[in-house]
Design an enzyme around this catalytic site. Structure first.
Site, PDB file in Angstrom:
ATOM      1  N   ARG A   7       0.907  -0.979  -0.342  1.00  0.00           N
ATOM      2  CA  ARG A   7       0.318  -0.171   0.146  1.00  0.00           C
ATOM      3  C   ARG A   7       0.796   1.557   0.083  1.00  0.00           C
ATOM      4  O   ARG A   7       0.374   2.323  -0.260  1.00  0.00           O
ATOM      5  CB  ARG A   7      -1.301  -0.057   0.786  1.00  0.00           C
ATOM      6  CG  ARG A   7      -1.778   0.952   1.242  1.00  0.00           C
ATOM      7  CD  ARG A   7      -3.272   1.268   2.323  1.00  0.00           C
ATOM      8  NE  ARG A   7      -2.303   0.983   3.402  1.00  0.00           N
ATOM      9  CZ  ARG A   7      -2.038   1.413   4.383  1.00  0.00           C
ATOM     10  NH1 ARG A   7      -2.105   2.981   3.716  1.00  0.00           N
ATOM     11  NH2 ARG A   7      -1.647   1.333   5.623  1.00  0.00           N
ATOM     12  N   TYR A  15     -10.691  20.569 -16.841  1.00  0.00           N
ATOM     13  CA  TYR A  15     -11.352  19.196 -17.167  1.00  0.00           C
ATOM     14  C   TYR A  15     -12.395  18.801 -15.497  1.00  0.00           C
ATOM     15  O   TYR A  15     -11.771  19.199 -15.126  1.00  0.00           O
ATOM     16  CB  TYR A  15     -10.301  18.323 -16.622  1.00  0.00           C
ATOM     17  CG  TYR A  15     -10.654  16.459 -16.628  1.00  0.00           C
ATOM     18  CD1 TYR A  15     -11.607  16.579 -17.257  1.00  0.00           C
ATOM     19  CD2 TYR A  15     -10.015  15.765 -15.154  1.00  0.00           C
ATOM     20  CE1 TYR A  15     -12.088  14.253 -17.332  1.00  0.00           C
ATOM     21  CE2 TYR A  15     -10.800  14.818 -15.851  1.00  0.00           C
ATOM     22  CZ  TYR A  15     -11.868  14.180 -16.140  1.00  0.00           C
ATOM     23  OH  TYR A  15     -12.615  12.954 -16.540  1.00  0.00           O
ATOM     24  N   ASP A  50      -0.935  20.695 -14.050  1.00  0.00           N
ATOM     25  CA  ASP A  50      -1.364  19.728 -15.169  1.00  0.00           C
ATOM     26  C   ASP A  50      -0.823  19.324 -17.103  1.00  0.00           C
ATOM     27  O   ASP A  50      -1.795  20.509 -17.694  1.00  0.00           O
ATOM     28  CB  ASP A  50      -3.344  19.069 -15.228  1.00  0.00           C
ATOM     29  CG  ASP A  50      -3.982  18.267 -16.139  1.00  0.00           C
ATOM     30  OD1 ASP A  50      -2.910  17.661 -16.970  1.00  0.00           O
ATOM     31  OD2 ASP A  50      -5.148  17.933 -15.477  1.00  0.00           O
ATOM     32  N   LYS A  52      -3.730   8.701 -20.373  1.00  0.00           N
ATOM     33  CA  LYS A  52      -4.067   9.239 -21.857  1.00  0.00           C
ATOM     34  C   LYS A  52      -2.434   8.680 -22.655  1.00  0.00           C
ATOM     35  O   LYS A  52      -2.347   7.930 -22.552  1.00  0.00           O
ATOM     36  CB  LYS A  52      -4.435  10.536 -21.171  1.00  0.00           C
ATOM     37  CG  LYS A  52      -5.455  11.136 -20.254  1.00  0.00           C
ATOM     38  CD  LYS A  52      -6.488  10.002 -20.761  1.00  0.00           C
ATOM     39  CE  LYS A  52      -7.671  11.623 -19.969  1.00  0.00           C
ATOM     40  NZ  LYS A  52      -8.185  10.829 -18.753  1.00  0.00           N
TER      41      LYS A  52
END
Length: 379
Positions: free
Chosen positions: A51, A103, A176, A201
């Site tokens: 984790r 976005y 971004d 992407k």
């Protein structure tokens, strides 16, 4: 690897990785969730529990950090988990400046999170550094968030100018750069503190992985807080996905340059098409962001463009129904070309024009892509 080797070489070679045990040129996938450690003096650099870390992450993170010229990188379970970790690392009462159009899923989350968790938010025209400067609250603004080119209007923000504003305000600048990728833009070199990617992407590029990534210019306390958030929330990438992400990154420069070349050719030819009222693409000289794009982007302007149809919303929707090569689907950055009527996806509160089609340009033959659009246009 040599400090002088170009990003194309670094990506193709995955930094020259060779597995020490087997000599394999592809890094192994580690499925283990826990690791044996020394009873009395455990090595803090060794894996402890999946984790928090997994050796499968390391090659992808190291490659991204090198491509972005960053000090460190982290992979996440999605682009949203990467972006939200940056915001969640802020202290209550912090002020954020962000684009009014970006976005939509992150924008909606950001507005909601700030309302519920005591953060202030100013949404501005991020193409105008002066608007960002005016929105900054001295001593209170802790984060300026940019998305450039900005989805789905492909607006361009001046990263270097905003870096100066952020630095003067004592704030972090996060960018971004999903659409630009390190092939076209390296925000950290322009003064940004953090660069974010929806790695689903272009970094992956094959529409078969959900992933996110961050890279930093400096491993400071804020970066440590982001790392802690990833560990505590468990927003990690699965080992199989990390392996697929690295595989995709090895062809990143080839894919992105071909997609950008295709997109520019399409933009030129669609700009004067009788069915099209406007083409939104930063590589066009007529685009408002062209000069800034030329300053901070190299080897192309990205594989995303949008077009507006003269006959309005219904005509735009009909185009998506008639295309054969372009696939009507969400997402972007894969090797296959996608088309989407964004207003239908985002809903009536969307700032996106209802006659707009978002095009994610793939690596197919450009003239096949153009012919498919032309046969689908109203005629």
């Amino acid at each position: 690897m040599s400090e002088n080797w170009k990003n194309d070489t670094l990506a193709a070679q995955a930094l020259g990785h060779v597995d020490r045990e087997t000599g394999a040129v592809v890094p192994p996938v580690h499925l283990a969730t826990t690791y044996v450690r020394d009873a009395r003096s455990p090595d803090p650099a060794s894996p402890l529990y999946a984790r928090t870390d997994n050796p499968t992450f390391a090659p992808a993170e190291a490659l991204l950090a090198r491509l972005e010229n960053g000090a460190d990188a982290l992979v996440f379970s999605s682009g949203m988990s990467a972006a939200t970790a940056v915001v969640m690392a802020l202290a209550p009462g912090a002020h954020i400046v962000a684009p009014g159009v970006m976005y939509w899923a992150f924008r909606n989350w950001l507005v909601d999170w700030c309302k519920k968790h005591g953060l202030e938010l100013s949404l501005v025209d991020a193409t105008d550094p002066n608007a960002i400067d005016v929105a900054v609250i001295p001593g209170k603004t802790k984060l300026i968030w940019l998305e450039t080119p900005g989805n789905p209007l492909w607006t361009v923000s001046d990263i270097a100018a905003c870096a100066v504003i952020a630095r003067n305000a004592g704030a972090k600048l996060a960018v971004d750069s999903t659409v630009a990728t390190p092939v076209h833009t390296r925000p950290l070199d322009l003064g940004a503190d953090i660069v974010m990617h929806s790695a689903s992407k272009y970094l992956n590029g094959h529409s078969d992985v959900i992933a996110g990534a961050l890279a930093c210019r400096e491993q400071d306390d804020f970066w440590a807080a982001i790392k802690q958030i990833r560990a505590q929330l468990g927003t990690i990438l699965g080992p199989q996905e990390a392996s697929l992400l690295l595989r995709g990154m090895r062809t990143l420069p080839l894919r992105v340059k071909r997609q950008s070349e295709n997109a520019l050719n399409l933009a030129y030819r669609l700009e004067d098409h009788p069915a099209v009222s406007e083409v939104l693409y930063p590589g066009l000289e007529s685009d408002p962001g062209y000069i800034t794009a030329c300053k901070q982007m190299k080897d192309g302007f990205g594989g995303m463009l949008s077009i507006r149809l003269k006959d309005g919303m219904e005509a735009a929707i009909r185009v998506t129904e008639r295309t054969k090569l372009w696939k009507r689907a969400t997402s972007l950055g894969g090797v296959e070309s996608l088309i989407e009527h964004r207003y239908s996806i985002e809903g009536p509160d969307s700032p996106v024009p209802d006659d707009l089609l978002r095009l994610s340009v793939g690596i197919e033959d450009c003239w096949d892509l153009l012919a498919d659009l032309e046969q689908a246009f109203p005629g």
